[in-house]
Write a protein that holds these residues in place. Structure first.
Motif, PDB file in Angstrom:
ATOM      1  N   THR A 170     -43.222   2.023 -36.891  1.00 53.46           N
ATOM      2  CA  THR A 170     -44.339   1.771 -37.799  1.00 53.46           C
ATOM      3  C   THR A 170     -43.935   0.965 -39.029  1.00 53.46           C
ATOM      4  OG1 THR A 170     -43.884   3.952 -38.746  1.00 53.46           O
ATOM      5  CG2 THR A 170     -45.668   3.798 -37.120  1.00 53.46           C
ATOM      6  N   CYS A 174     -48.260  -2.488 -41.979  1.00 58.45           N
ATOM      7  CA  CYS A 174     -47.950  -1.560 -40.878  1.00 58.45           C
ATOM      8  C   CYS A 174     -49.158  -1.366 -39.975  1.00 58.45           C
ATOM      9  CB  CYS A 174     -47.520  -0.215 -41.448  1.00 58.45           C
ATOM     10  SG  CYS A 174     -46.095  -0.253 -42.569  1.00 58.45           S
ATOM     11  N   GLU A 204     -41.578   8.299 -44.263  1.00 61.99           N
ATOM     12  CA  GLU A 204     -42.029   8.150 -42.877  1.00 61.99           C
ATOM     13  C   GLU A 204     -43.231   9.039 -42.575  1.00 61.99           C
ATOM     14  OE1 GLU A 204     -38.460   8.757 -40.602  1.00 61.99           O
ATOM     15  OE2 GLU A 204     -37.429   7.102 -41.638  1.00 61.99           O
ATOM     16  N   ARG A 205     -43.225  10.276 -43.067  1.00 63.74           N
ATOM     17  CA  ARG A 205     -44.380  11.154 -42.860  1.00 63.74           C
ATOM     18  C   ARG A 205     -45.602  10.628 -43.612  1.00 63.74           C
ATOM     19  NH1 ARG A 205     -40.461  15.336 -43.594  1.00 63.74           N
ATOM     20  NH2 ARG A 205     -41.189  15.624 -45.738  1.00 63.74           N
ATOM     21  N   ARG A 244     -46.255   7.513 -44.472  1.00 64.49           N
ATOM     22  CA  ARG A 244     -46.764   6.313 -43.796  1.00 64.49           C
ATOM     23  C   ARG A 244     -47.569   6.695 -42.560  1.00 64.49           C
ATOM     24  NH1 ARG A 244     -42.138   3.950 -42.026  1.00 64.49           N
ATOM     25  NH2 ARG A 244     -41.846   2.535 -43.791  1.00 64.49           N
ATOM     26  N   ASP A 245     -47.050   7.608 -41.766  1.00 67.03           N
ATOM     27  CA  ASP A 245     -47.769   8.025 -40.556  1.00 67.03           C
ATOM     28  C   ASP A 245     -49.137   8.614 -40.900  1.00 67.03           C
ATOM     29  OD1 ASP A 245     -45.668   7.168 -39.012  1.00 67.03           O
ATOM     30  OD2 ASP A 245     -44.826   9.175 -38.694  1.00 67.03           O
TER      31      ASP A 245
END
Length: 456
Positions: A130, A220, A432-433, A435-436
């Motif tokens: 991502t 992204c 990362e969490r 962004r997800d």
């Protein structure tokens, strides 16, 4: 080339290494470039500063190099070798343009395939799929190599711009309606979504938030959605995306209008919805109601500023006289009513204006007053406001009666113990969490907006 060039103004300047060139004369002179010795600059090998932009020069820094080595886009030197091989076979300007459009398209598709899990992972490519940054830094690496080739070629400045622009556009997903590579779907809805490059890299808008590790959730999302089909309440919706640079000059020369016009004018690619997306405030989404025709003093990725009225380039569909304000046609209230999962969504109506009876800026929570002058749209006075303004102005000029407007996503966050770019990591579990979560909710909001077309 015509006056609607929209690559950055530093493109193609300077002189690089020397080469021997063959010029074949005739009634219609054709330049054949075939350097006796081809040498393309590699990252970190002392490329002449005249052969790179401020943005490209950052590639040599430690953080971009780590992103490149761990990003899963393939070896940067391998991409440069492919660029060199493609240009070795170019005998005319058109050959070079086609070669660079093809290479740029391959780079974009590689990034899309990576984002959607269709590429083979390598042991040293451990950044999440991502992540938008590997494409950004790989594109700049190749743009610098191409700029150096242009500087050694016999091309004049305008033709150098054409070659550079062919690569730039294609590597951003722009211009695919002009080829058979992106045929329009035969059935279902069509939507076009735009994203942005990372920004605030070594000079933040406020000179504080600079960090070469920055990612942009709008970029992204563009990579994650391109070519996909969403199931909506109105049926399947086919998504086309593209990504824009953070450069005032590129916007002034029409990159937005040239990219979106094929999707807004009548024809096989005309869309049923459009959404421009950028990174906004902390911990919330904002559907921007109003866009303003004004640029503030923010720095772009070339470390340039361009304060003043939003300039509309010649030769693009537009509205006369140029309005101070444009408004969204997205179902903003409906989107704001969606469950906050996990971020709240706001229908943001505030602006900053100079009222008709004053010469001082005033904030208005409920939008502009009649005959006022724009100073900030709902999305501020940076390029996020400007892409919303340009897209909705183009919508009106093309008489496109569909939902469309600008969405601000939450700003991405690094972990509390990973704030210092000098000592920190290029990624962490918090980033990362986060962004997800942003991407999942943005996808859900887009699906909801498309679902309203069932009632049209």
């Amino acid at each position: 080339m015509d006056g609607n060039v929209y690559y950055d103004e530093d493109a193609g300047q300077g002189a690089g290494g020397q080469a021997d060139w063959i010029v074949v004369a005739g009634s219609m002179p054709t330049v054949i470039w075939q350097p006796a010795v081809q040498h393309f600059p590699q990252p970190g090998n002392g490329t002449d500063a005249a052969e790179q932009t401020v943005e490209e020069a950052r590639v040599d820094e430690k953080i971009p190099q780590e992103i490149l080595s761990r990003g899963g886009m393939g070896d940067a030197q391998g991409w440069q070798a492919e660029l060199s091989k493609a240009l070795d076979g170019a005998q005319t300007l058109s050959d070079a343009e086609r070669a660079m459009a093809f290479l740029g398209g391959r780079l974009w598709q590689r990034a899309v395939d990576r984002a959607q899990g269709r590429t083979t992972s390598h042991s040293d490519s451990d950044l999440p799929v991502t992540d938008d940054r590997p494409l950004y830094w790989t594109r700049l690496t190749l743009a610098r190599a191409l700029r150096a080739w242009c500087a050694r070629s016999p091309l004049d400045e305008a033709d150098r711009q054409r070659v550079l622009l062919a690569f730039e556009r294609a590597s951003r997903g722009i211009g695919r309606t002009q080829s058979q590579a992106s045929p329009p779907p035969q059935e279902g809805l069509r939507a076009v979504i735009t994203g942005f490059d990372p920004f605030q890299l070594d000079r933040g808008i406020d000179h504080i938030n600079d960090d070469l590790r920055h990612s942009n959730p709008a970029g992204c999302l563009a990579l994650a959605l391109d070519g996909t089909t969403l199931d909506t309440d109105a049926g399947p919706a086919h998504i086309t995306t593209m990504m824009f640079p953070l450069r005032w000059h590129a916007f002034a020369q029409g990159i937005v209008e040239h990219a979106l016009t094929p999707y807004f004018q009548p024809g096989p690619h005309r869309v049923d919805l459009f959404m421009t997306i950028s990174q906004g405030r902390l911990n919330q989404f904002d559907v921007e109601h109003t866009n303003g025709a004004w640029r503030g003093v923010g720095w772009d990725n070339l470390n340039q500023r361009a304060p003043g009225p939003v300039p509309i380039p010649p030769g693009v569909p537009t509205v006369h006289p140029q309005p101070q304000w444009t408004t969204t046609t997205l179902p903003a209230s409906l989107l704001a009513d969606q469950p906050a999962a996990p971020f709240p969504v706001y229908h943001h109506t505030g602006v900053t204006e100079i009222p008709a009876d004053s010469d001082k800026p005033a904030e208005r929570k409920d939008g502009p007053t009649p005959n006022s002058l724009a100073r900030e749209g709902g999305g501020g006075d940076y390029l996020s406001n400007e892409i919303g303004y340009r897209a909705t102005l183009l919508r009106d000029a093309c008489r496109l009666r569909v939902p469309g407007g600008h969405l601000h996503t939450p700003k991405l966050l690094l972990a509390p113990d990973n704030q210092d770019p000098a000592t920190g990591h290029i990624t962490d579990p918090v980033l990362e969490r986060y962004r997800d979560a942003v991407l999942a909710q943005a996808r859900a909001l887009l699906t909801t907006a498309l679902g309203t077309l069932a009632a049209r």
